[in-house]
Design a protein around this motif. Structure first.
Motif, PDB file in Angstrom:
ATOM      1  N   VAL A 177       0.844  -1.206   0.000  1.00 22.66           N
ATOM      2  CA  VAL A 177       0.000   0.000   0.000  1.00 22.66           C
ATOM      3  C   VAL A 177       0.875   1.250   0.000  1.00 22.66           C
ATOM      4  CG1 VAL A 177      -1.681   1.309   1.352  1.00 22.66           C
ATOM      5  CG2 VAL A 177      -1.947  -1.162   1.074  1.00 22.66           C
ATOM      6  N   ALA A 178       1.920   1.253   0.792  1.00 21.44           N
ATOM      7  CA  ALA A 178       2.802   2.424   0.880  1.00 21.44           C
ATOM      8  C   ALA A 178       3.535   2.663  -0.442  1.00 21.44           C
ATOM      9  CB  ALA A 178       3.804   2.242   2.010  1.00 21.44           C
ATOM     10  N   GLU A 179       3.945   1.602  -1.107  1.00 22.02           N
ATOM     11  CA  GLU A 179       4.657   1.733  -2.387  1.00 22.02           C
ATOM     12  C   GLU A 179       3.752   2.302  -3.475  1.00 22.02           C
ATOM     13  OE1 GLU A 179       6.183  -2.051  -3.511  1.00 22.02           O
ATOM     14  OE2 GLU A 179       7.538  -2.164  -1.806  1.00 22.02           O
ATOM     15  N   ASN A 180       2.484   1.917  -3.467  1.00 25.18           N
ATOM     16  CA  ASN A 180       1.559   2.360  -4.506  1.00 25.18           C
ATOM     17  C   ASN A 180       1.342   3.854  -4.429  1.00 25.18           C
ATOM     18  OD1 ASN A 180      -0.311   1.996  -6.674  1.00 25.18           O
ATOM     19  ND2 ASN A 180      -1.961   2.174  -5.203  1.00 25.18           N
ATOM     20  N   ASN A 181       1.214   4.382  -3.241  1.00 21.37           N
ATOM     21  CA  ASN A 181       1.102   5.816  -2.997  1.00 21.37           C
ATOM     22  C   ASN A 181       0.009   6.482  -3.846  1.00 21.37           C
ATOM     23  OD1 ASN A 181       1.882   8.029  -1.519  1.00 21.37           O
ATOM     24  ND2 ASN A 181       3.487   8.627  -2.941  1.00 21.37           N
ATOM     25  N   GLY A 182      -1.081   5.756  -4.107  1.00 21.11           N
ATOM     26  CA  GLY A 182      -2.201   6.325  -4.830  1.00 21.11           C
ATOM     27  C   GLY A 182      -2.000   6.483  -6.323  1.00 21.11           C
ATOM     28  N   ASP A 183      -0.954   5.901  -6.874  1.00 20.58           N
ATOM     29  CA  ASP A 183      -0.663   6.022  -8.302  1.00 20.58           C
ATOM     30  C   ASP A 183      -1.586   5.096  -9.096  1.00 20.58           C
ATOM     31  OD1 ASP A 183       0.380   6.162 -10.843  1.00 20.58           O
ATOM     32  OD2 ASP A 183       2.392   5.490 -10.289  1.00 20.58           O
ATOM     33  N   PRO A 184      -2.528   5.663  -9.863  1.00 19.16           N
ATOM     34  CA  PRO A 184      -3.472   4.821 -10.615  1.00 19.16           C
ATOM     35  C   PRO A 184      -2.783   3.910 -11.626  1.00 19.16           C
ATOM     36  CG  PRO A 184      -4.118   7.144 -10.738  1.00 19.16           C
ATOM     37  CD  PRO A 184      -2.794   7.076 -10.045  1.00 19.16           C
ATOM     38  N   ALA A 185      -1.661   4.330 -12.166  1.00 18.67           N
ATOM     39  CA  ALA A 185      -0.946   3.509 -13.138  1.00 18.67           C
ATOM     40  C   ALA A 185      -0.412   2.230 -12.504  1.00 18.67           C
ATOM     41  CB  ALA A 185       0.198   4.307 -13.763  1.00 18.67           C
ATOM     42  N   ARG A 186      -0.190   2.249 -11.207  1.00 20.87           N
ATOM     43  CA  ARG A 186       0.337   1.081 -10.510  1.00 20.87           C
ATOM     44  C   ARG A 186      -0.729   0.337  -9.721  1.00 20.87           C
ATOM     45  NH1 ARG A 186       5.467   2.597  -7.234  1.00 20.87           N
ATOM     46  NH2 ARG A 186       5.585   0.347  -7.230  1.00 20.87           N
ATOM     47  N   ALA A 187      -1.950   0.801  -9.792  1.00 18.55           N
ATOM     48  CA  ALA A 187      -3.019   0.236  -8.964  1.00 18.55           C
ATOM     49  C   ALA A 187      -3.287  -1.232  -9.279  1.00 18.55           C
ATOM     50  CB  ALA A 187      -4.299   1.048  -9.113  1.00 18.55           C
ATOM     51  N   ASP A 188      -3.307  -1.612 -10.552  1.00 19.44           N
ATOM     52  CA  ASP A 188      -3.568  -3.007 -10.908  1.00 19.44           C
ATOM     53  C   ASP A 188      -2.504  -3.933 -10.351  1.00 19.44           C
ATOM     54  OD1 ASP A 188      -5.907  -2.419 -12.246  1.00 19.44           O
ATOM     55  OD2 ASP A 188      -4.964  -2.370 -14.225  1.00 19.44           O
ATOM     56  N   GLU A 189      -1.251  -3.535 -10.469  1.00 23.74           N
ATOM     57  CA  GLU A 189      -0.154  -4.348  -9.935  1.00 23.74           C
ATOM     58  C   GLU A 189      -0.241  -4.434  -8.413  1.00 23.74           C
ATOM     59  OE1 GLU A 189       3.228  -6.675  -9.469  1.00 23.74           O
ATOM     60  OE2 GLU A 189       1.887  -6.364 -11.165  1.00 23.74           O
ATOM     61  N   ALA A 190      -0.551  -3.311  -7.770  1.00 23.46           N
ATOM     62  CA  ALA A 190      -0.682  -3.308  -6.311  1.00 23.46           C
ATOM     63  C   ALA A 190      -1.828  -4.222  -5.882  1.00 23.46           C
ATOM     64  CB  ALA A 190      -0.900  -1.892  -5.797  1.00 23.46           C
ATOM     65  N   GLU A 191      -2.929  -4.169  -6.613  1.00 25.84           N
ATOM     66  CA  GLU A 191      -4.068  -5.027  -6.286  1.00 25.84           C
ATOM     67  C   GLU A 191      -3.696  -6.496  -6.413  1.00 25.84           C
ATOM     68  OE1 GLU A 191      -8.766  -5.520  -7.449  1.00 25.84           O
ATOM     69  OE2 GLU A 191      -7.396  -4.772  -8.976  1.00 25.84           O
ATOM     70  N   ARG A 192      -2.988  -6.844  -7.473  1.00 27.54           N
ATOM     71  CA  ARG A 192      -2.559  -8.233  -7.662  1.00 27.54           C
ATOM     72  C   ARG A 192      -1.661  -8.684  -6.514  1.00 27.54           C
ATOM     73  NH1 ARG A 192       1.544 -10.905  -8.601  1.00 27.54           N
ATOM     74  NH2 ARG A 192       2.917  -9.161  -9.040  1.00 27.54           N
ATOM     75  N   ARG A 193      -0.747  -7.817  -6.108  1.00 30.39           N
ATOM     76  CA  ARG A 193       0.165  -8.156  -5.015  1.00 30.39           C
ATOM     77  C   ARG A 193      -0.579  -8.294  -3.686  1.00 30.39           C
ATOM     78  NH1 ARG A 193       4.683  -3.932  -4.998  1.00 30.39           N
ATOM     79  NH2 ARG A 193       5.432  -5.229  -3.296  1.00 30.39           N
ATOM     80  N   VAL A 194      -1.552  -7.421  -3.446  1.00 32.23           N
ATOM     81  CA  VAL A 194      -2.341  -7.510  -2.214  1.00 32.23           C
ATOM     82  C   VAL A 194      -3.121  -8.825  -2.181  1.00 32.23           C
ATOM     83  CG1 VAL A 194      -4.355  -6.546  -1.010  1.00 32.23           C
ATOM     84  CG2 VAL A 194      -2.500  -5.044  -1.743  1.00 32.23           C
ATOM     85  N   ILE A 195      -3.734  -9.186  -3.303  1.00 29.72           N
ATOM     86  CA  ILE A 195      -4.492 -10.446  -3.368  1.00 29.72           C
ATOM     87  C   ILE A 195      -3.576 -11.628  -3.065  1.00 29.72           C
ATOM     88  CG2 ILE A 195      -5.689 -12.018  -4.958  1.00 29.72           C
ATOM     89  CD1 ILE A 195      -6.887  -9.432  -6.243  1.00 29.72           C
ATOM     90  N   GLU A 196      -2.388 -11.622  -3.637  1.00 29.35           N
ATOM     91  CA  GLU A 196      -1.440 -12.717  -3.380  1.00 29.35           C
ATOM     92  C   GLU A 196      -1.038 -12.770  -1.905  1.00 29.35           C
ATOM     93  OE1 GLU A 196       0.509 -16.060  -3.889  1.00 29.35           O
ATOM     94  OE2 GLU A 196      -0.713 -15.122  -5.440  1.00 29.35           O
ATOM     95  N   GLU A 197      -0.800 -11.628  -1.305  1.00 32.75           N
ATOM     96  CA  GLU A 197      -0.434 -11.604   0.117  1.00 32.75           C
ATOM     97  C   GLU A 197      -1.583 -12.084   0.994  1.00 32.75           C
ATOM     98  OE1 GLU A 197       2.348 -11.320   1.804  1.00 32.75           O
ATOM     99  OE2 GLU A 197       3.443 -11.048  -0.057  1.00 32.75           O
ATOM    100  N   VAL A 198      -2.812 -11.709   0.649  1.00 32.49           N
ATOM    101  CA  VAL A 198      -3.972 -12.158   1.433  1.00 32.49           C
ATOM    102  C   VAL A 198      -4.126 -13.670   1.293  1.00 32.49           C
ATOM    103  CG1 VAL A 198      -6.485 -12.010   1.639  1.00 32.49           C
ATOM    104  CG2 VAL A 198      -5.133  -9.931   1.409  1.00 32.49           C
ATOM    105  N   ARG A 199      -3.864 -14.213   0.122  1.00 34.96           N
ATOM    106  CA  ARG A 199      -3.887 -15.680  -0.048  1.00 34.96           C
ATOM    107  C   ARG A 199      -2.867 -16.342   0.864  1.00 34.96           C
ATOM    108  NH1 ARG A 199      -4.183 -15.402  -6.319  1.00 34.96           N
ATOM    109  NH2 ARG A 199      -6.411 -15.508  -6.611  1.00 34.96           N
ATOM    110  N   ARG A 200      -1.668 -15.785   0.874  1.00 33.61           N
ATOM    111  CA  ARG A 200      -0.620 -16.346   1.752  1.00 33.61           C
ATOM    112  C   ARG A 200      -1.019 -16.225   3.218  1.00 33.61           C
ATOM    113  NH1 ARG A 200       3.864 -13.291  -1.587  1.00 33.61           N
ATOM    114  NH2 ARG A 200       4.156 -14.772  -3.270  1.00 33.61           N
ATOM    115  N   LEU A 201      -1.613 -15.117   3.559  1.00 35.41           N
ATOM    116  CA  LEU A 201      -2.088 -14.904   4.929  1.00 35.41           C
ATOM    117  C   LEU A 201      -3.090 -15.978   5.301  1.00 35.41           C
ATOM    118  CD1 LEU A 201      -2.171 -13.038   7.461  1.00 35.41           C
ATOM    119  CD2 LEU A 201      -3.946 -11.754   6.278  1.00 35.41           C
TER     120      LEU A 201
END
Length: 63
Positions: A32-56
């Protein structure tokens, strides 16, 4: 920076007792901190968050 709340006082000891959970939550916050609200990176951030939640979830079920 905001002041710690009473929720922080409850959460931090729990995370310290569960290092696997602590590392996953830290990873999520980092994404979340790396994304910093950048819409161009939002899809990648979302994918990474989903993967982390799966691992969690996997850690919670197996740990």
């Amino acid at each position: 920076m905001t002041r710690p709340s009473s929720d922080d006082a409850e959460l931090l000891p729990l995370l310290n007792r569960h290092p696997g959970l602590n590392s996953r939550v830290t990873a999520l916050v980092g994404i979340v901190a790396e994304n910093n609200g950048d819409p161009a990176r939002a899809d990648e951030a979302e994918r990474r968050v989903i993967e982390e939640v799966r691992r969690l979830g996997q850690n919670a079920l197996h740990g």
